[in-house]
Design a protein around this motif. Structure first.
Motif, PDB file in Angstrom:
ATOM      1  N   ALA A 142       0.753  -1.165   0.126  1.00  0.00           N
ATOM      2  CA  ALA A 142       0.006  -0.130  -0.033  1.00  0.00           C
ATOM      3  C   ALA A 142       0.889   1.301   0.102  1.00  0.00           C
ATOM      4  CB  ALA A 142      -0.908   0.052   1.282  1.00  0.00           C
ATOM      5  N   ARG A 143       0.751   2.328  -1.015  1.00  0.00           N
ATOM      6  CA  ARG A 143       1.580   3.140  -1.054  1.00  0.00           C
ATOM      7  C   ARG A 143       0.759   4.545  -0.847  1.00  0.00           C
ATOM      8  NH1 ARG A 143       2.322   0.318  -5.834  1.00  0.00           N
ATOM      9  NH2 ARG A 143       4.313  -0.715  -5.660  1.00  0.00           N
ATOM     10  N   ARG A 144       1.260   5.229   0.042  1.00  0.00           N
ATOM     11  CA  ARG A 144       0.639   6.583   0.788  1.00  0.00           C
ATOM     12  C   ARG A 144       1.619   7.661   0.643  1.00  0.00           C
ATOM     13  NH1 ARG A 144      -2.587   3.619  -0.235  1.00  0.00           N
ATOM     14  NH2 ARG A 144      -4.589   2.782   0.896  1.00  0.00           N
ATOM     15  N   GLY A 145       1.770   8.287  -0.368  1.00  0.00           N
ATOM     16  CA  GLY A 145       2.459   9.299  -0.639  1.00  0.00           C
ATOM     17  C   GLY A 145       4.146   8.905  -0.486  1.00  0.00           C
ATOM     18  N   GLY A 146       4.785   9.469   0.587  1.00  0.00           N
ATOM     19  CA  GLY A 146       6.223   8.812   0.359  1.00  0.00           C
ATOM     20  C   GLY A 146       6.583   7.544   1.172  1.00  0.00           C
ATOM     21  N   PHE A 147       5.364   7.073   1.905  1.00  0.00           N
ATOM     22  CA  PHE A 147       5.338   5.798   2.636  1.00  0.00           C
ATOM     23  C   PHE A 147       4.669   4.742   1.890  1.00  0.00           C
ATOM     24  CE2 PHE A 147       3.228   2.821   5.436  1.00  0.00           C
ATOM     25  CZ  PHE A 147       4.087   2.440   6.570  1.00  0.00           C
ATOM     26  N   VAL A 148       5.384   3.629   2.009  1.00  0.00           N
ATOM     27  CA  VAL A 148       5.284   2.258   1.343  1.00  0.00           C
ATOM     28  C   VAL A 148       4.929   1.115   2.554  1.00  0.00           C
ATOM     29  CG1 VAL A 148       5.602   0.485  -0.067  1.00  0.00           C
ATOM     30  CG2 VAL A 148       6.370   2.864  -0.701  1.00  0.00           C
ATOM     31  N   LEU A 149       3.922   0.722   2.685  1.00  0.00           N
ATOM     32  CA  LEU A 149       3.648  -0.723   3.390  1.00  0.00           C
ATOM     33  C   LEU A 149       3.755  -1.882   2.660  1.00  0.00           C
ATOM     34  CD1 LEU A 149       2.526  -2.152   6.122  1.00  0.00           C
ATOM     35  CD2 LEU A 149       0.192  -1.840   5.147  1.00  0.00           C
ATOM     36  N   ASP A 150       4.803  -2.716   2.834  1.00  0.00           N
ATOM     37  CA  ASP A 150       4.966  -3.752   1.895  1.00  0.00           C
ATOM     38  C   ASP A 150       5.159  -5.146   2.984  1.00  0.00           C
ATOM     39  OD1 ASP A 150       5.955  -5.905   0.397  1.00  0.00           O
ATOM     40  OD2 ASP A 150       7.685  -4.580  -0.680  1.00  0.00           O
ATOM     41  N   ALA A 151       3.979  -5.613   3.325  1.00  0.00           N
ATOM     42  CA  ALA A 151       3.966  -6.632   4.534  1.00  0.00           C
ATOM     43  C   ALA A 151       3.524  -7.994   4.042  1.00  0.00           C
ATOM     44  CB  ALA A 151       3.566  -6.045   5.579  1.00  0.00           C
ATOM     45  N   GLU A 152       3.971  -9.068   4.646  1.00  0.00           N
ATOM     46  CA  GLU A 152       3.358 -10.276   4.659  1.00  0.00           C
ATOM     47  C   GLU A 152       3.196 -10.838   5.897  1.00  0.00           C
ATOM     48  OE1 GLU A 152       4.107 -14.804   2.709  1.00  0.00           O
ATOM     49  OE2 GLU A 152       5.552 -12.871   2.273  1.00  0.00           O
ATOM     50  N   LEU A 153       2.149 -11.570   6.309  1.00  0.00           N
ATOM     51  CA  LEU A 153       1.618 -11.747   7.510  1.00  0.00           C
ATOM     52  C   LEU A 153       0.841 -12.926   7.635  1.00  0.00           C
ATOM     53  CD1 LEU A 153       1.614 -10.789  10.704  1.00  0.00           C
ATOM     54  CD2 LEU A 153      -0.304  -9.643  10.460  1.00  0.00           C
ATOM     55  N   GLN A 154       1.028 -13.960   8.584  1.00  0.00           N
ATOM     56  CA  GLN A 154      -0.077 -15.081   8.649  1.00  0.00           C
ATOM     57  C   GLN A 154      -0.122 -15.298  10.008  1.00  0.00           C
ATOM     58  OE1 GLN A 154       2.246 -18.512   6.846  1.00  0.00           O
ATOM     59  NE2 GLN A 154       1.515 -17.968   4.760  1.00  0.00           N
ATOM     60  N   VAL A 155      -1.478 -15.685  10.300  1.00  0.00           N
ATOM     61  CA  VAL A 155      -1.979 -15.681  11.890  1.00  0.00           C
ATOM     62  C   VAL A 155      -2.990 -17.032  11.512  1.00  0.00           C
ATOM     63  CG1 VAL A 155      -3.433 -14.840  13.646  1.00  0.00           C
ATOM     64  CG2 VAL A 155      -2.085 -13.259  12.067  1.00  0.00           C
ATOM     65  N   PRO A 156      -2.649 -18.153  12.145  1.00  0.00           N
ATOM     66  CA  PRO A 156      -3.472 -19.295  12.258  1.00  0.00           C
ATOM     67  C   PRO A 156      -4.468 -19.029  12.996  1.00  0.00           C
ATOM     68  CG  PRO A 156      -0.959 -19.966  12.604  1.00  0.00           C
ATOM     69  CD  PRO A 156      -1.251 -18.229  12.663  1.00  0.00           C
ATOM     70  N   ALA A 157      -5.446 -19.821  12.394  1.00  0.00           N
ATOM     71  CA  ALA A 157      -6.998 -20.003  13.090  1.00  0.00           C
ATOM     72  C   ALA A 157      -6.893 -19.901  14.585  1.00  0.00           C
ATOM     73  CB  ALA A 157      -7.776 -20.873  12.807  1.00  0.00           C
ATOM     74  N   GLY A 158      -7.578 -19.125  15.434  1.00  0.00           N
ATOM     75  CA  GLY A 158      -7.531 -19.098  16.818  1.00  0.00           C
ATOM     76  C   GLY A 158      -6.047 -18.649  17.612  1.00  0.00           C
ATOM     77  N   GLU A 159      -5.190 -18.284  16.673  1.00  0.00           N
ATOM     78  CA  GLU A 159      -3.897 -17.578  17.395  1.00  0.00           C
ATOM     79  C   GLU A 159      -4.003 -16.240  17.478  1.00  0.00           C
ATOM     80  OE1 GLU A 159       0.784 -17.475  16.134  1.00  0.00           O
ATOM     81  OE2 GLU A 159      -0.443 -19.480  16.056  1.00  0.00           O
ATOM     82  N   VAL A 160      -3.286 -15.742  18.599  1.00  0.00           N
ATOM     83  CA  VAL A 160      -3.162 -14.192  18.812  1.00  0.00           C
ATOM     84  C   VAL A 160      -1.750 -13.603  18.548  1.00  0.00           C
ATOM     85  CG1 VAL A 160      -3.583 -12.468  20.739  1.00  0.00           C
ATOM     86  CG2 VAL A 160      -5.045 -14.402  20.472  1.00  0.00           C
ATOM     87  N   VAL A 161      -1.873 -12.683  17.636  1.00  0.00           N
ATOM     88  CA  VAL A 161      -0.299 -12.518  17.400  1.00  0.00           C
ATOM     89  C   VAL A 161      -0.196 -10.960  17.562  1.00  0.00           C
ATOM     90  CG1 VAL A 161       0.972 -11.637  15.419  1.00  0.00           C
ATOM     91  CG2 VAL A 161       0.037 -13.794  15.285  1.00  0.00           C
ATOM     92  N   ALA A 162       0.906 -10.469  18.347  1.00  0.00           N
ATOM     93  CA  ALA A 162       1.052  -9.220  18.487  1.00  0.00           C
ATOM     94  C   ALA A 162       1.737  -8.289  17.387  1.00  0.00           C
ATOM     95  CB  ALA A 162       1.818  -8.832  20.007  1.00  0.00           C
ATOM     96  N   LEU A 163       1.482  -7.183  17.417  1.00  0.00           N
ATOM     97  CA  LEU A 163       1.993  -6.414  16.086  1.00  0.00           C
ATOM     98  C   LEU A 163       2.585  -5.292  16.798  1.00  0.00           C
ATOM     99  CD1 LEU A 163       2.496  -5.694  13.115  1.00  0.00           C
ATOM    100  CD2 LEU A 163       0.461  -4.725  13.022  1.00  0.00           C
ATOM    101  N   MET A 164       4.136  -5.082  16.787  1.00  0.00           N
ATOM    102  CA  MET A 164       4.778  -3.942  17.276  1.00  0.00           C
ATOM    103  C   MET A 164       5.488  -3.224  16.380  1.00  0.00           C
ATOM    104  SD  MET A 164       5.778  -5.652  21.143  1.00  0.00           S
ATOM    105  CE  MET A 164       5.701  -3.723  21.828  1.00  0.00           C
TER     106      MET A 164
END
Length: 361
Positions: free
Chosen positions: A22-44
């Protein structure tokens, strides 16, 4: 992340899979993420890293340029092609602001989501009452938000979110506006209810306590990219970046190895044979705790002693954390010990080489 992001690679079954740009002006989010069903993932990540942008993409509130989002085997979005509206995704986003309807009671707020999903008034009210009981507010159902504390409002918002049995819940700094004691209570409630309901969840936070108490895995996002991912314990024990080290409460200093000696600014340490075998000549990261660093009143010129300049003082629950430069090292000590120090003060520091762990950069 490199290569094409036109599709999510098939992987986990029944979980959340994301691979987006996702491109927002000069910022680019270029991310891959996997969360198995029922799991809790912290994003920091630091402010501006893209955490809220990523959650907005998952919730269907933020458009992206390339990639796809898949939840429980169903493709929600694939860039400019398929876009599932927020109301049809089965995803709930809960932030710092509970966003309760001010004209509705706590019971009516929780029942609202159930009514939207087709429940009768009787069933919706019964379900809402059950959820208020589960979050410890069974006797607050008749109160409007203005008559509830911040922690109580967040409990109602959580009940409203979970009452609809979402396929995934996204929590964007939900405890930031609460005082320490209230945050601890709501955190315990979150842990219990996410575990009991088996809800797939992502918790974006600045607080390592949230990651430790709520999540099984930790993902670190910096400048729009995932810089480290793994079990919470592993990421905090072996931080791959300065930010991750700060979250873990550790010093992480990158230096160069030459002839079994590691050097970063004025800090010089002997390198064990095992550490030297990682990188015979090149960069290694030294990791050690701020409590392992000592202030030396009378320098003796021993190895692992170095002169450091105070940059700033920070309050800690147990005293003061002194930030120094050349290299960037934090020292923890009682507040009385730092009396009279100010930015620019020169100190002599020392660390026991046996307390230092080395990792490949």
């Amino acid at each position: 992340m490199s290569g094409s992001v036109d599709a999510v690679t098939p992987g986990i079954a029944g979980g959340l899979e994301v691979r987006v740009v996702a491109r927002r002006g000069g910022f680019v989010l270029d991310a891959e993420l996997q969360v198995p069903a029922g799991e809790v993932v912290a994003l920091m990540g630091p402010s501006g890293a893209g955490k809220s942008t990523l959650l907005g993409v998952l919730a269907g509130l933020t458009a992206f340029d390339e990639g796809a989002v898949r939840l429980h085997g169903r493709t929600l979005d694939d860039g400019p092609g398929r876009r599932t509206p927020p109301s049809a995704r089965g995803v709930v986003l809960l932030g710092q602001d509970p966003r309760l309807f001010p004209h509705l009671t706590a019971l009516e707020n929780v029942a609202f989501g159930l009514r939207v999903r087709g429940a009768s008034k009787v069933d919706a009210d019964a379900g809402a009452a059950d959820w208020l009981r589960r979050v410890g507010l069974h006797d607050h159902g008749g109160r409007r938000p203005a008559k509830l504390s911040g922690g109580q409002q967040q409990r109602v918002a959580l009940a409203r979110a979970l009452a609809t049995a979402p396929a995934a819940i996204l929590l964007d700094e939900p405890l930031t506006s609460l005082d320490t004691e209230t945050a601890g209570d709501v955190r315990a409630l979150l842990h219990r209810q996410l575990a009991e309901t088996g809800t797939t969840a992502i918790v974006a936070t600045h607080d390592a306590v949230d990651a430790v108490a709520l999540a099984s895995r930790l993902v670190v996002l910096e400048a729009g990219r995932v810089t480290q991912s793994g079990p919470v314990r592993d990421v905090l024990a072996t931080p791959a970046t300065r930010f991750a080290a700060a979250v873990a409460g550790l010093n992480r200093v990158v230096g160069r190895v030459d002839a079994a000696t590691w050097r970063a600014g004025g800090l010089v340490l002997p390198v064990t044979e095992a550490a030297a075998s990682l990188v015979p000549a090149g960069e290694l990261a030294a990791v050690f705790g701020p409590a392992e660093v000592r202030i030396i009143d009378t320098p003796a010129g021993r190895p692992a002693e170095w002169a450091a300049r105070v940059v700033r003082l920070e309050q800690t629950p147990a005293g003061v954390r002194v930030r120094t430069a050349d290299p960037d090292v934090a020292v923890d000590l009682p507040a009385s010990r730092a009396a009279g120090w100010e930015p620019g003060t020169t100190l002599t520091l020392a660390v026991d080489p046996a307390a230092v762990r080395f990792f490949v950069v």
